[in-house]
Design a protein around this motif. Structure first.
Motif, PDB file in Angstrom:
ATOM      1  N   PRO A   1       2.648  77.410  79.785  1.00 13.72           N
ATOM      2  CA  PRO A   1       3.598  76.531  79.085  1.00 13.72           C
ATOM      3  C   PRO A   1       4.565  77.294  78.181  1.00 13.72           C
ATOM      4  N   TYR A   2       4.071  78.357  77.519  1.00 14.85           N
ATOM      5  CA  TYR A   2       4.972  79.180  76.712  1.00 14.85           C
ATOM      6  C   TYR A   2       6.048  79.818  77.589  1.00 14.85           C
ATOM      7  N   GLY A   3       5.660  80.288  78.765  1.00 17.70           N
ATOM      8  CA  GLY A   3       6.628  80.882  79.674  1.00 17.70           C
ATOM      9  C   GLY A   3       7.690  79.889  80.106  1.00 17.70           C
ATOM     10  N   VAL A   4       7.248  78.685  80.465  1.00 21.23           N
ATOM     11  CA  VAL A   4       8.197  77.634  80.865  1.00 21.23           C
ATOM     12  C   VAL A   4       9.115  77.281  79.701  1.00 21.23           C
ATOM     13  N   ALA A   5       8.548  77.153  78.501  1.00 20.19           N
ATOM     14  CA  ALA A   5       9.355  76.814  77.322  1.00 20.19           C
ATOM     15  C   ALA A   5      10.409  77.888  77.050  1.00 20.19           C
ATOM     16  N   SER A   6      10.042  79.154  77.242  1.00 17.48           N
ATOM     17  CA  SER A   6      11.025  80.216  76.994  1.00 17.48           C
ATOM     18  C   SER A   6      12.209  80.101  77.948  1.00 17.48           C
ATOM     19  N   TYR A   7      11.928  79.763  79.210  1.00 18.24           N
ATOM     20  CA  TYR A   7      13.034  79.590  80.172  1.00 18.24           C
ATOM     21  C   TYR A   7      13.862  78.342  79.866  1.00 18.24           C
ATOM     22  N   LEU A   8      13.206  77.288  79.387  1.00 13.13           N
ATOM     23  CA  LEU A   8      13.940  76.075  79.021  1.00 13.13           C
ATOM     24  C   LEU A   8      14.871  76.352  77.847  1.00 13.13           C
ATOM     25  N   PHE A   9      14.371  77.049  76.823  1.00 12.63           N
ATOM     26  CA  PHE A   9      15.235  77.393  75.686  1.00 12.63           C
ATOM     27  C   PHE A   9      16.374  78.304  76.126  1.00 12.63           C
TER      28      PHE A   9
END
Length: 126
Positions: free
Chosen positions: A79-87
């Protein structure tokens, strides 16, 4: 854990809802990239648990696909990885870097080192 659950957690970290995001395939791509980046940590965890190692990262094609990675990686790191790409997609470079660092730290914490016996190849005295 399903891809939908992991991506949903990543979006929640960014204060967004996956259901409202127009490009679900892009979100799946972000998860696949995060999974590929997690392969070394996943294999390290599998090695510690005496499970079969992965020769290549798993690939998610649909939101309903199961992700067969370690529970800690699925709940925290991915989830942290996905959030970094979303930001990054939102052009918020600071928050992207924050979540990228959290992703890397979660990978390191998930795949803690283990002790192994060392073979003396030089034949000296121990």
């Amino acid at each position: 854990m399903t891809a939908y659950e992991i991506i949903g957690k990543g979006f929640a970290l960014a204060g967004e809802y996956l259901d409202m995001f127009p490009d679900k395939q892009l979100a799946i791509t972000w998860l696949n990239i995060s999974m590929a980046e997690s392969l070394t940590a996943e294999n390290h965890i599998r090695q510690q648990k005496n499970k079969q190692l992965l020769s290549q990262p798993a690939v998610v094609k649909k939101l309903s696909d199961e992700v067969d990675y370690d529970t800690d990686l699925c709940n925290v790191a991915l989830p942290y990885g996905v959030a970094s790409y979303l930001f990054n997609d939102r052009e918020d470079n600071y928050m992207s870097a924050v979540y990228r660092n959290r992703f890397i730290t979660a990978l390191q914490n998930g795949a803690k080192s283990s002790e192994n016996a060392i073979f003396d190849v030089y034949g000296g005295q121990v």
